[in-house]
Design a protein around this motif. Structure first.
Motif, mmCIF file in Angstrom:
data_model
loop_
_atom_site.group_PDB
_atom_site.id
_atom_site.type_symbol
_atom_site.label_atom_id
_atom_site.label_comp_id
_atom_site.label_asym_id
_atom_site.label_seq_id
_atom_site.Cartn_x
_atom_site.Cartn_y
_atom_site.Cartn_z
ATOM 1 N N GLY A 1 12.418 -36.989 61.835
ATOM 2 C CA GLY A 1 10.974 -37.065 61.737
ATOM 3 C C GLY A 1 10.351 -35.699 61.935
ATOM 4 N N LYS A 2 9.118 -35.549 61.449
ATOM 5 C CA LYS A 2 8.390 -34.297 61.586
ATOM 6 C C LYS A 2 7.209 -34.501 62.534
ATOM 7 C CE LYS A 2 9.649 -32.690 56.959
ATOM 8 N NZ LYS A 2 9.150 -32.257 55.621
ATOM 9 N N ILE A 3 6.691 -33.402 63.036
ATOM 10 C CA ILE A 3 5.658 -33.448 64.064
ATOM 11 C C ILE A 3 4.427 -34.220 63.602
ATOM 12 C CG2 ILE A 3 4.685 -31.223 63.352
ATOM 13 C CD1 ILE A 3 4.861 -32.650 66.941
ATOM 14 N N ASN A 4 4.084 -34.151 62.316
ATOM 15 C CA ASN A 4 2.879 -34.814 61.828
ATOM 16 C C ASN A 4 3.153 -36.172 61.187
ATOM 17 O OD1 ASN A 4 1.067 -32.733 62.605
ATOM 18 N ND2 ASN A 4 1.648 -31.535 60.803
ATOM 19 N N ASP A 5 4.415 -36.616 61.163
ATOM 20 C CA ASP A 5 4.741 -37.933 60.623
ATOM 21 C C ASP A 5 4.266 -39.025 61.580
ATOM 22 O OD1 ASP A 5 5.955 -36.767 58.464
ATOM 23 O OD2 ASP A 5 8.000 -37.021 59.226
ATOM 24 N N ARG A 6 3.676 -40.062 61.034
ATOM 25 C CA ARG A 6 3.250 -41.178 61.886
ATOM 26 C C ARG A 6 4.458 -41.971 62.380
ATOM 27 N NH1 ARG A 6 1.539 -46.545 61.014
ATOM 28 N NH2 ARG A 6 1.867 -46.312 58.778
ATOM 29 N N LEU A 7 5.448 -42.120 61.501
ATOM 30 C CA LEU A 7 6.651 -42.864 61.839
ATOM 31 C C LEU A 7 7.883 -41.995 61.658
ATOM 32 C CD1 LEU A 7 5.866 -46.243 60.014
ATOM 33 C CD2 LEU A 7 5.550 -45.730 62.439
ATOM 34 N N TRP A 8 8.864 -42.183 62.519
ATOM 35 C CA TRP A 8 10.164 -41.525 62.388
ATOM 36 C C TRP A 8 11.208 -42.558 61.999
ATOM 37 C CZ3 TRP A 8 10.913 -37.544 66.978
ATOM 38 C CH2 TRP A 8 9.899 -36.584 66.893
ATOM 39 N N MET A 9 12.300 -42.103 61.382
ATOM 40 C CA MET A 9 13.338 -43.006 60.896
ATOM 41 C C MET A 9 14.593 -42.898 61.752
ATOM 42 S SD MET A 9 15.042 -43.217 57.079
ATOM 43 C CE MET A 9 13.431 -43.539 56.355
ATOM 44 N N LYS A 10 15.089 -44.040 62.184
ATOM 45 C CA LYS A 10 16.348 -44.105 62.933
ATOM 46 C C LYS A 10 17.379 -44.829 62.097
ATOM 47 C CE LYS A 10 17.678 -47.117 65.991
ATOM 48 N NZ LYS A 10 19.123 -47.288 65.724
ATOM 49 N N SER A 11 18.521 -44.186 61.905
ATOM 50 C CA SER A 11 19.576 -44.792 61.105
ATOM 51 C C SER A 11 20.862 -44.884 61.911
ATOM 52 C CB SER A 11 19.821 -43.978 59.829
ATOM 53 O OG SER A 11 20.164 -42.641 60.141
ATOM 54 N N SER A 12 21.497 -46.034 61.839
ATOM 55 C CA SER A 12 22.830 -46.271 62.414
ATOM 56 C C SER A 12 23.458 -47.359 61.555
ATOM 57 C CB SER A 12 22.740 -46.665 63.892
ATOM 58 O OG SER A 12 21.830 -47.726 64.074
ATOM 59 N N ASP A 13 23.632 -48.549 62.097
ATOM 60 C CA ASP A 13 24.091 -49.665 61.272
ATOM 61 C C ASP A 13 22.979 -50.125 60.339
ATOM 62 O OD1 ASP A 13 26.520 -49.580 62.578
ATOM 63 O OD2 ASP A 13 25.938 -51.065 64.073
ATOM 64 N N THR A 14 21.769 -50.031 60.813
ATOM 65 C CA THR A 14 20.600 -50.369 60.010
ATOM 66 C C THR A 14 19.585 -49.228 60.123
ATOM 67 O OG1 THR A 14 19.572 -51.522 61.885
ATOM 68 C CG2 THR A 14 20.903 -52.851 60.360
ATOM 69 N N ILE A 15 18.620 -49.245 59.227
ATOM 70 C CA ILE A 15 17.565 -48.231 59.253
ATOM 71 C C ILE A 15 16.268 -48.882 59.711
ATOM 72 C CG2 ILE A 15 16.189 -46.638 57.863
ATOM 73 C CD1 ILE A 15 18.583 -46.258 56.042
ATOM 74 N N ILE A 16 15.655 -48.291 60.731
ATOM 75 C CA ILE A 16 14.372 -48.782 61.228
ATOM 76 C C ILE A 16 13.430 -47.598 61.409
ATOM 77 C CG2 ILE A 16 15.444 -50.747 62.421
ATOM 78 C CD1 ILE A 16 14.947 -49.206 65.062
ATOM 79 N N THR A 17 12.154 -47.896 61.555
ATOM 80 C CA THR A 17 11.177 -46.845 61.845
ATOM 81 C C THR A 17 10.612 -47.066 63.240
ATOM 82 O OG1 THR A 17 9.411 -48.141 60.807
ATOM 83 C CG2 THR A 17 10.538 -46.491 59.442
#
Length: 215
Positions: A87-103
């Motif tokens: 994620g970036k400093i100005n992004d409202r949501l960040w992305m987490k990826s492992s077995d599944t992808i969530i924000t």
């Protein structure tokens, strides 16, 4: 002075896995800071035993943990995550990826809001506060912003070493540390009505996000 949530004594079986993970992460953070504070004088630790600060209009900021020290008021956002986070400093949501992808909500922006709400509640200037975002060690945050003058981003295992560079300048008197501690403790042990209002607010945000993704 320290305060520890009752839920850490025994995690209730009916809690969801995410809530259990969060409680465990906050417990680890609390004891890491407790050990760190043994080297310091004039320190108070406050757990997240229902630490809710009013934003007005039935909105509440839920703060994971606050450490009050002569060098400042440290506002912690704990992220007990695994996998890779980007994620970036100005992004409202960040992305987490492992077995599944969530924000997830941008934790830097999230904690910045918590800091401002707490500063308003205490009627203190924001330069008294420090925002600290702590990630579990098995979370890859190489794709996230690094620490800056406005906030600290660190893994739990690096937290003590990171804080050592911030605790030497005295800006709050010993007496004020205790007075602030007492005021902040008034936000602990929130009543069920407050918790429900906060959860309704959070659920409304989640619903809006789902609707946005469908468009």
């Amino acid at each position: 002075m320290t305060a520890q949530p009752k839920e850490w004594i025994a995690v209730k079986a009916e809690k969801s896995l995410s809530k259990i993970a969060g409680a465990n992460g906050e417990k680890e953070l609390f004891f890491c800071l407790l050990k760190f504070s043994e080297k310091l004088e004039g320190t108070s630790l406050i757990s997240n035993s229902s630490l809710y600060v009013s934003e007005g209009q039935k909105k509440w900021s839920e703060i994971d943990l606050v450490m009050i020290h002569n060098s400042g008021i440290y506002v912690f956002e704990n992220k007990y995550l695994s996998g890779t986070l980007t994620g970036k400093i100005n992004d409202r949501l960040w992305m987490k990826s492992s077995d599944t992808i969530i924000t997830i909500q941008n934790p830097i922006a999230q904690n910045k809001k918590h800091l401002r709400v707490l500063a308003d509640y205490l009627d203190l200037p924001e330069n008294f506060f420090k925002s600290v975002i702590v990630f579990s060690d098995n979370c890859d945050i190489s794709g996230c912003p690094k620490s800056s003058t406005d906030y600290i981003v660190t893994h739990l295992s690096d937290l003590s070493k990171t804080l050592e560079g911030h605790v030497h300048e005295k800006i709050i008197s010993d007496r004020s540390v205790e007075e602030i501690f007492i005021r902040v403790m008034k936000c602990a042990d929130a009543k069920e009505k407050v918790v429900n209002e906060h959860m309704n607010y959070v659920n409304d945000i989640r619903k809006r996000r789902k609707e946005e993704r469908k468009r």
